[in-house]
Design an enzyme around this catalytic site. Structure first.
Site, PDB file in Angstrom:
ATOM      1  N   LYS A  49      -1.012  -4.159  10.671  1.00  0.00           N
ATOM      2  CA  LYS A  49      -2.688  -3.327  10.039  1.00  0.00           C
ATOM      3  C   LYS A  49      -3.386  -4.676   9.223  1.00  0.00           C
ATOM      4  O   LYS A  49      -4.163  -4.472  10.022  1.00  0.00           O
ATOM      5  CB  LYS A  49      -1.740  -2.722   8.845  1.00  0.00           C
ATOM      6  CG  LYS A  49      -0.542  -1.459   9.284  1.00  0.00           C
ATOM      7  CD  LYS A  49      -0.073  -0.690   8.198  1.00  0.00           C
ATOM      8  CE  LYS A  49       1.066  -1.193   7.184  1.00  0.00           C
ATOM      9  NZ  LYS A  49       2.393  -1.429   8.124  1.00  0.00           N
ATOM     10  N   THR A  50      -3.283  -5.711   8.381  1.00  0.00           N
ATOM     11  CA  THR A  50      -3.832  -6.663   8.032  1.00  0.00           C
ATOM     12  C   THR A  50      -4.259  -7.625   9.336  1.00  0.00           C
ATOM     13  O   THR A  50      -5.520  -6.974   9.550  1.00  0.00           O
ATOM     14  CB  THR A  50      -3.127  -7.437   7.804  1.00  0.00           C
ATOM     15  OG1 THR A  50      -2.892  -7.161   6.664  1.00  0.00           O
ATOM     16  CG2 THR A  50      -3.998  -8.781   7.349  1.00  0.00           C
ATOM     17  N   ASP A 100      -3.727  -3.860   1.127  1.00  0.00           N
ATOM     18  CA  ASP A 100      -2.815  -3.445   0.981  1.00  0.00           C
ATOM     19  C   ASP A 100      -1.595  -2.396   0.247  1.00  0.00           C
ATOM     20  O   ASP A 100      -2.405  -2.642  -0.844  1.00  0.00           O
ATOM     21  CB  ASP A 100      -1.936  -5.092   1.488  1.00  0.00           C
ATOM     22  CG  ASP A 100      -0.936  -5.088   2.150  1.00  0.00           C
ATOM     23  OD1 ASP A 100      -0.367  -3.652   2.681  1.00  0.00           O
ATOM     24  OD2 ASP A 100       0.241  -5.690   2.414  1.00  0.00           O
ATOM     25  N   THR A 104       3.084   1.266   3.532  1.00  0.00           N
ATOM     26  CA  THR A 104       4.053   2.290   4.510  1.00  0.00           C
ATOM     27  C   THR A 104       4.752   3.461   4.793  1.00  0.00           C
ATOM     28  O   THR A 104       5.703   3.675   4.625  1.00  0.00           O
ATOM     29  CB  THR A 104       5.405   0.952   4.199  1.00  0.00           C
ATOM     30  OG1 THR A 104       5.442   1.160   2.822  1.00  0.00           O
ATOM     31  CG2 THR A 104       5.185  -0.626   4.854  1.00  0.00           C
ATOM     32  N   ARG A 146       5.799  -9.289  14.137  1.00  0.00           N
ATOM     33  CA  ARG A 146       5.897 -10.457  13.289  1.00  0.00           C
ATOM     34  C   ARG A 146       7.324 -10.660  12.999  1.00  0.00           C
ATOM     35  O   ARG A 146       7.558 -12.057  13.171  1.00  0.00           O
ATOM     36  CB  ARG A 146       6.053  -9.714  11.321  1.00  0.00           C
ATOM     37  CG  ARG A 146       6.632 -10.350  10.160  1.00  0.00           C
ATOM     38  CD  ARG A 146       6.115 -10.120   9.484  1.00  0.00           C
ATOM     39  NE  ARG A 146       4.635  -9.276   8.320  1.00  0.00           N
ATOM     40  CZ  ARG A 146       4.656  -8.687   7.495  1.00  0.00           C
ATOM     41  NH1 ARG A 146       5.495  -7.861   7.413  1.00  0.00           N
ATOM     42  NH2 ARG A 146       3.444  -7.835   7.286  1.00  0.00           N
TER      43      ARG A 146
END
Ligand code: ADE
Length: 324
Positions: free
Chosen positions: A51-52, A96, A145, A204
């Protein structure tokens, strides 16, 4: 620095999330043609899916800056006001964990998102008055999330609401091959596939496991390429099983099976039994276990599926089927 180049910089380098990329490519092209800022965008889905990274890519594609913050850091009105007034035209503000915005902050965002202005109160009591302060047009990218935890006024102010999905193994394999090249780590396609299979659908995690495997091969097999066998050996050592489950995943499923006959068992009970925080279980551990069909959420609690029983070496009882 290689560490920074591991994140893809442009949309064309971003592997996977095909639907999302298509939607965003259209939004980018249309906004650029009209010389406008991008519509506000809400990205949701499990952690670690990019997302980032996607927010940084949008800024690069639009030729603007991206300011990154997280909702818990926006405790006082002045925290969010400070960020907003410093944005240049078209800039992206990435928030975030946006479901955790304090209420006061959220209310400042409404007119900021809608009309590019903020309403601030000056003075106190009788002499208090509100002033409207114009902002540059900007794009808010929110990440969460838990899309269900957003208030509807906030959710409704995003023109685009997009979900990120777990990655396929072949996509993660490509991601690992790309990252290994940037890190100067020789790896075979099999080696990358082995890491990909154990990465829980999450880039990740794939990048993290690649680093562990790289350390292992440098110490234990100097000069060798990372192949499937070496990757498997290294990841066993780090307690990552062939499905990517780690100690906590296996502990959760084992508790459900051994202590609660396969479930259902309540989230809080599971949290206490594993020493993990309930919210982390819900947002980090459970989504992948559900995705691979090892866990179900039922109104009465969590249930381990027959596939989970078998994966952990147990024989599932016949009557479990009725709970699924
Ligand atoms: N590294 C992390 N996520 C990635 C992605 N989606 N594409 C390419 N490289 C990545």
């Amino acid at each position: 620095k290689p560490e920074e180049r591991i994140r893809p910089q442009r949309l064309a380098e971003y592997i996977g999330q095909k639907d999302l990329k298509e939607v965003l490519a259209i939004a980018i092209q249309a906004a650029k043609a009209r010389n406008e800022s991008l519509d506000h965008l809400l990205l949701y889905g499990p952690p670690g899916l990019g997302k980032t990274t996607m927010s940084l890519i949008l800024a690069a594609e639009m030729g603007v800056d991206c300011k990154i913050t997280t909702a818990p850091a926006l405790e006082r009105p002045r925290d969010i006001v400070g960020l907003l007034v410093n944005l240049k035209p078209g800039d992206i503000l990435f928030i975030d964990e946006i479901h955790r915005l304090p209420r006061v902050t959220e209310e400042i965002l409404y007119p900021a998102m809608e009309d590019a202005r903020i309403d601030i109160t000056i003075g106190k009591g009788q002499s208090a008055r509100t002033r409207s302060l114009p902002l540059q047009k900007f794009t808010l990218v929110g990440a969460t999330t838990r899309v269900g935890a957003l208030t509807s006024p906030l959710r409704d102010r995003f023109g685009l609401v997009q979900r990120l999905r777990f990655y396929e193994v072949d996509e993660l394999q490509q991601i690992v091959l790309r990252a290994a090249e940037i890190l100067n780590t020789p790896i075979t396609p099999d080696g990358a596939a082995e890491i990909a299979r154990r990465s829980r659908g999450t880039p990740r995690i794939a990048n993290r496991l690649l680093r562990r495997v790289r350390d292992y091969v440098e110490v234990k097999a100097r000069g060798a390429d990372v192949n499937g066998a070496i990757a498997a050996e290294a990841l066993e050592l780090f307690n990552v099983d062939p499905c990517g489950l780690d100690w906590t995943d296996r502990r959760m499923l084992t508790v459900i099976i051994e202590n609660y006959g396969g479930g259902p068992v309540g989230l809080e009970t599971l949290a206490a039994a594993t020493g993990e925080d309930a919210q982390t279980i819900e947002e980090v551990y459970e989504p992948y276990l559900m995705q691979i069909g090892y866990l179900n959420r039922t109104p009465r609690g969590r249930v381990a599926t027959p596939a989970a029983w078998r994966h952990l070496g147990y024989t599932p009882p016949d009557n479990q089927l009725s709970l699924l």
